[in-house]
Design a protein around this motif. Structure first.
Motif, PDB file in Angstrom:
ATOM      1  N   THR A   1      37.687  35.964  37.537  1.00  0.00           N
ATOM      2  CA  THR A   1      37.016  36.840  38.495  1.00  0.00           C
ATOM      3  C   THR A   1      37.873  37.040  39.736  1.00  0.00           C
ATOM      4  OG1 THR A   1      34.851  36.111  37.701  1.00  0.00           O
ATOM      5  CG2 THR A   1      34.928  37.127  39.884  1.00  0.00           C
ATOM      6  N   VAL A   2      38.515  35.988  40.195  1.00  0.00           N
ATOM      7  CA  VAL A   2      39.407  36.094  41.353  1.00  0.00           C
ATOM      8  C   VAL A   2      40.605  36.971  41.019  1.00  0.00           C
ATOM      9  CG1 VAL A   2      40.965  34.781  42.853  1.00  0.00           C
ATOM     10  CG2 VAL A   2      38.662  33.922  42.387  1.00  0.00           C
TER      11      VAL A   2
ATOM     12  N   SER B   1      34.899  27.379  34.971  1.00  0.00           N
ATOM     13  CA  SER B   1      36.095  27.426  35.814  1.00  0.00           C
ATOM     14  C   SER B   1      37.008  28.587  35.420  1.00  0.00           C
ATOM     15  CB  SER B   1      36.855  26.103  35.752  1.00  0.00           C
ATOM     16  OG  SER B   1      37.283  25.835  34.430  1.00  0.00           O
ATOM     17  N   GLU B   2      37.075  28.885  34.134  1.00  0.00           N
ATOM     18  CA  GLU B   2      37.886  30.014  33.679  1.00  0.00           C
ATOM     19  C   GLU B   2      37.262  31.341  34.132  1.00  0.00           C
ATOM     20  OE1 GLU B   2      39.917  31.772  29.595  1.00  0.00           O
ATOM     21  OE2 GLU B   2      38.382  30.218  29.450  1.00  0.00           O
TER      22      GLU B   2
END
Length: 63
Positions: free
Chosen positions: A31-32, A25-26
């Motif tokens: 990445t976003v 999730s990190e």
């Protein structure tokens, strides 16, 4: 040649045993964040390039 092989083997061992890998999730969140800032930065560069291009065209048409 043995030195290169040993270096590669030790590098993989280092990555496997001593690197703390982030959770999935990190990785997705970061990445976003990188994608958004890359888009913003590229738009800023495009804007500055467009403004400078118009200024230079105006300058040379004035001369």
């Amino acid at each position: 040649m043995a030195g290169i092989t040993n270096y590669i083997k030790e590098s993989f061992e280092e990555l496997k045993n001593n690197v703390t890998w982030p959770i999935w999730s990190e990785v997705q969140r970061l990445t976003v964040v990188v994608a958004v800032f890359s888009i913003i930065f590229s738009l800023a560069i495009w804007g500055v390039d467009t403004v400078f291009s118009k200024v230079i065209k105006a300058y040379f048409s004035w001369i």
